[in-house]
Structure formats: C-alpha cells, structure tokens
Design an enzyme around this catalytic site. Structure first.
Site, PDB file in Angstrom:
ATOM      1  N   TYR A 147       0.820  -1.212   0.000  1.00  0.00           N
ATOM      2  CA  TYR A 147       0.000   0.000   0.000  1.00  0.00           C
ATOM      3  C   TYR A 147       0.858   1.267   0.000  1.00  0.00           C
ATOM      4  O   TYR A 147       0.355   2.357  -0.247  1.00  0.00           O
ATOM      5  CB  TYR A 147      -0.941   0.021   1.213  1.00  0.00           C
ATOM      6  CG  TYR A 147      -2.052  -1.011   1.152  1.00  0.00           C
ATOM      7  CD1 TYR A 147      -2.207  -1.835   0.042  1.00  0.00           C
ATOM      8  CD2 TYR A 147      -2.945  -1.165   2.192  1.00  0.00           C
ATOM      9  CE1 TYR A 147      -3.202  -2.784  -0.028  1.00  0.00           C
ATOM     10  CE2 TYR A 147      -3.959  -2.121   2.135  1.00  0.00           C
ATOM     11  CZ  TYR A 147      -4.078  -2.928   1.026  1.00  0.00           C
ATOM     12  OH  TYR A 147      -5.072  -3.866   0.961  1.00  0.00           O
ATOM     13  N   LYS A 198       3.660 -15.303   1.871  1.00  0.00           N
ATOM     14  CA  LYS A 198       3.596 -16.035   0.606  1.00  0.00           C
ATOM     15  C   LYS A 198       5.048 -16.323   0.200  1.00  0.00           C
ATOM     16  O   LYS A 198       5.501 -15.979  -0.894  1.00  0.00           O
ATOM     17  CB  LYS A 198       2.839 -15.179  -0.432  1.00  0.00           C
ATOM     18  CG  LYS A 198       2.479 -15.889  -1.703  1.00  0.00           C
ATOM     19  CD  LYS A 198       1.412 -16.966  -1.548  1.00  0.00           C
ATOM     20  CE  LYS A 198       1.166 -17.669  -2.866  1.00  0.00           C
ATOM     21  NZ  LYS A 198       0.396 -18.922  -2.716  1.00  0.00           N
ATOM     22  N   ASP A 230      -2.772 -18.264   1.174  1.00  0.00           N
ATOM     23  CA  ASP A 230      -3.916 -18.969   0.582  1.00  0.00           C
ATOM     24  C   ASP A 230      -4.413 -20.055   1.537  1.00  0.00           C
ATOM     25  O   ASP A 230      -5.621 -20.221   1.752  1.00  0.00           O
ATOM     26  CB  ASP A 230      -3.562 -19.542  -0.792  1.00  0.00           C
ATOM     27  CG  ASP A 230      -2.181 -20.170  -0.841  1.00  0.00           C
ATOM     28  OD1 ASP A 230      -1.366 -19.954   0.080  1.00  0.00           O
ATOM     29  OD2 ASP A 230      -1.904 -20.904  -1.812  1.00  0.00           O
ATOM     30  N   ASP A 254      -5.211  -6.971   5.618  1.00  0.00           N
ATOM     31  CA  ASP A 254      -6.447  -6.275   5.258  1.00  0.00           C
ATOM     32  C   ASP A 254      -7.532  -7.305   4.951  1.00  0.00           C
ATOM     33  O   ASP A 254      -8.672  -7.232   5.440  1.00  0.00           O
ATOM     34  CB  ASP A 254      -6.159  -5.404   4.018  1.00  0.00           C
ATOM     35  CG  ASP A 254      -7.261  -4.399   3.751  1.00  0.00           C
ATOM     36  OD1 ASP A 254      -8.242  -4.377   4.513  1.00  0.00           O
ATOM     37  OD2 ASP A 254      -7.154  -3.647   2.769  1.00  0.00           O
ATOM     38  N   ASP A 258     -10.643  -8.969   7.785  1.00  0.00           N
ATOM     39  CA  ASP A 258     -12.069  -8.872   7.462  1.00  0.00           C
ATOM     40  C   ASP A 258     -12.724 -10.251   7.481  1.00  0.00           C
ATOM     41  O   ASP A 258     -13.833 -10.414   7.981  1.00  0.00           O
ATOM     42  CB  ASP A 258     -12.278  -8.237   6.082  1.00  0.00           C
ATOM     43  CG  ASP A 258     -12.477  -6.730   6.191  1.00  0.00           C
ATOM     44  OD1 ASP A 258     -12.134  -6.162   7.245  1.00  0.00           O
ATOM     45  OD2 ASP A 258     -12.970  -6.136   5.218  1.00  0.00           O
TER      46      ASP A 258
END
Ligand code: NAD
Length: 366
Positions: A147, A198, A230, A254, A258
């Site tokens: 970001y 990852k 994943d 992020d 959620d």
C-alpha cells in the site's frame, strides 16, 4: 478494590460522522462510570475529523486535531465518511483524514480481535460447532508493504500500453517491530503465533519469514507456526479455532482480518486498535459511519464500547477497567438486549441509547 488514584488520562475523542456521535456518547458515559468505580480520572477533549472537519475547516484532518491527538494518552475514534463528501477530490475526502491520522501518529500495528460471543453464535454464517469458542487476534502491519511501496502508479509503456505498478517491500526494521508487537500480544493471550506470508513465491515474504523466525529466539515461550496466505484463508473458514494470534503484512492482513471478523457475523460488535512505537494509539470500531441509519437511534454502540475497552487494556494499561467494560457487554447480551443488527427471536429490541442505559445498569450492578 478500587485502584489508587492516578494522574488524569488525557483522551482525545473523535466522533466523526454518521452514527459516530451517537455511539461515542455511549462509550464516554460508560468510561466515566468505570472511571468512578476504579478511581481513575479521564479528561476528555473532542476534536474534528472526517466530513465534520471538512464542513468546519475545509480539511478532513485539521492540524489542531493532530496536535491534540499527539498530546493525549489515547485517541478514541468513532467513524468517518458519508454520501455528502463522496464526490470531493481524494485529498479532501474523509478517508484521507483517517490515513493522515494513522501516518501522523506512526501507527504501524493494527490489532483486530475476532471473538465469537456465545450469546451471538447464531449470527455467524458458519456452523455453530465450527465457530463456537473462536478467539483470534489478527496483528496487521499498517504503514508498509504494497500500500505504500515505491514505485507505484500507472505508466505508459514503449509499445503504447498502460502498466499499473505497485511494489511490495518490507525492511528488516519494519518486520521486526510488527513481529515484536505480535509476539508480545501472543504472550498476553494463549501464547500461539501464526505468521502468514507467501514465501513460496515472494522474496519480500521470504525475508518476512526469516525475520519472524529469527525473533523467535527472544520469545521462545511463544509457539510459532507459519502459513501461506492462501492456506490461511482456507483454514480460517475450515477450522478457525486452531488460531490464537496471527501476524501478517498490510495487504494480507487487510483481507484476512475482514474474513476473521466476519466469522462473528456482526459488524456492530467489532473493535480495533492501532498502535505505534510510542505515543497514543487509536481505538475505533471496524465498521463505518453507517449513514443509512445515522441519527435514528438504531446504531449498535457495542463495537465502540469494546474499542474503549481495548483503549483501556492496550493504550492505558488498565486491564481491570477493561475487564469491567467487557463484562458489562456480556451481561447486557445475556440479559437479551439487542440492537437491530444483532436482533433475533425472543430478544429485547433496544436502540443505541437504550443499549447505553442497559450497559450503565449492568456496570452499576457490578
Ligand atoms: P458501514 O460499516 O458504515 O455500513 C455497512 C452496513 O452495516 C450498513 O448497513 C450499516 O447500517 C451497518 N452498520 C455499520 N455499523 C453499524 C452499527 N454500529 N450498528 C448497526 N449497523 C451498523 O460501511 P459502508 O456503508 O460501506 O460505508 C459508509 C461510510 O463509512 C462510507 O463513507 C465509508 O467510506 C465510511 N467508512 C468509514 C470507516 C471508518 O471510519 N473507519 C470504515 C469503513 C467505511
């Protein structure tokens, strides 16, 4: 036993927009009550942020607000945003005020708990036996990663195409400081930390994994595991009870925070904390300003009250006061009080104010 008197705790209140002023009023009332019960003095001062600040000053984060926040011990934020400001240029949007506050206070660690309360088991979209007892804390890095990485932008290529670019980058310093917050958090919980990356594909994730593993030498009492993002997403919905504390970077955090939050099924119940190296943290509900129900006494104030409890626990190191607030929330739910968003058969419907009154009664009786 009431605690011994201490210096006043300076708390900056940022009510913001939409349902913000309604829910923060409930939080302030119960904080005052807990303060009296515990012999603690809270000095509250309100400041402007978001749309309310735009209307009053032209800026979503006036300098006076940032200064007031910097000079306080903790910041209790409600929510920002609304239809009225949606068409303004990005620099003048309410969300820009929120990002400015996070960077202005150096808040690099975002703590998001996802707890299934037994009283609200039916609110989850997953089977009760899968979610019963879930108690997860997601520690997300907030000021680095893709970001913020450079270069970024949409560039013209030599063959006349456009190319969108973002850069995922972390330095060892950035990983170490979020890693330490995560290990410390896990220590205060069940002592299990799962780092999500990852590393099978991304070099930045390989460095992340190397550093989190190296830090383990300082926190050998914490159980460390690693998952690829994943697999972590899959495990969160398959068997969420396996998790205690999760640490991950900005992008993965992020998304996963959620998903973890939604295991609970009720956005009006979810608090969060954002912490920096030193200085005040910001404590706020996960939900937005809910303009569709603003000013109608329909908002659920419990996420705001639980954010106030996180402020007491993580921002002001007042765990007994935090316990009291959290216990009051459990009590009113046990008593069957529900706002519209968490209503179910046989429960007693209340508005935002009614929930506040129920909380005050529960606190008086405690
Ligand atoms: P939202 O979270 O405001 O609302 C989503 C849905 O959940 C709505 O139906 C709303 O009524 C309901 N809801 C949310 N909080 C509730 C509560 N406490 N009690 C009962 N119901 C509740 O998300 P949105 O509609 O996507 O966004 C509305 C505005 O909020 C936008 O301007 C957005 O930019 C802003 N926003 C702000 C924050 C923040 O302040 N941190 C976060 C997300 C969105």
């Amino acid at each position: 036993m009431p605690a011994t008197p201490t210096a006043p705790f300076r708390i900056t209140l940022l009510p913001g927009d939409g349902i913000g002023p309604e829910i923060i009023a409930v939080a302030v009332a119960v904080l005052k009550q807990v303060g009296q019960q515990q012999n603690l003095q809270f000095d509250f001062a309100e400041a402007l942020i978001g749309g309310a600040a735009i209307d009053a000053t032209g800026s979503p984060l006036p300098e006076a607000t940032l200064t007031a926040c910097r000079q306080s011990d903790a910041v209790l934020l409600a929510s920002i945003g609304g239809y009225k400001w949606d068409t303004l240029p990005r620099s003048q949007r309410p969300e820009t005020g929120l990002l400015g506050l996070r960077s202005g206070l150096g808040l690099f660690a975002n703590l998001r708990p996802a707890v299934i309360l037994p009283q609200l088991l039916s609110a989850s979209s997953l089977k009760p036996e899968v979610v019963e007892g879930v108690d997860i804390m997601v520690v997300r890095e907030l000021t680095g990663g893709i970001y913020f990485g450079q270069p970024r932008g949409i560039f013209e290529t030599e063959d006349g195409q456009q190319r969108g670019v973002n850069t995922m980058a972390y330095t060892t310093g950035e990983i170490d400081r979020i890693g330490r917050v995560a290990y410390e958090t896990a220590r205060k919980r069940q002592g299990r930390l799962c780092s999500v990356d990852k590393a099978n594909v991304l070099e930045v994730s390989q460095l992340w994994r190397d550093r989190i593993t190296a830090l383990h030498a300082e926190y050998s009492d914490v159980d460390l595991s690693h998952l690829y993002v994943d697999n972590a997403a899959m495990q969160l919905v398959r068997q969420p009870k396996q998790f205690d504390t999760i640490v991950t970077g900005n992008l993965f955090g992020d998304i996963l925070s959620d998903a973890a939050a939604m295991l609970t099924g009720s956005i009006g119940m979810l608090p969060s904390a954002s912490l920096g190296e030193s200085g005040p943290g910001v404590f706020e509900p996960v939900h937005g300003s809910a303009p569709d129900i603003a000013g109608q006494d329909k908002a659920n104030p419990l996420a705001q009250v639980l954010s106030a409890a996180m402020m007491l626990r993580y921002g002001l190191s007042l765990p007994a006061a935090a316990d009291r607030l959290e216990q009051a929330v459990l009590t009113v739910l046990d008593q069957g009080y529900r706002t519209g968003d968490i209503m179910s058969d046989g429960m007693t419907a209340v508005g935002c104010e009614g929930m506040g009154q129920a909380l005050e009664k529960a606190l008086s009786a405690s």
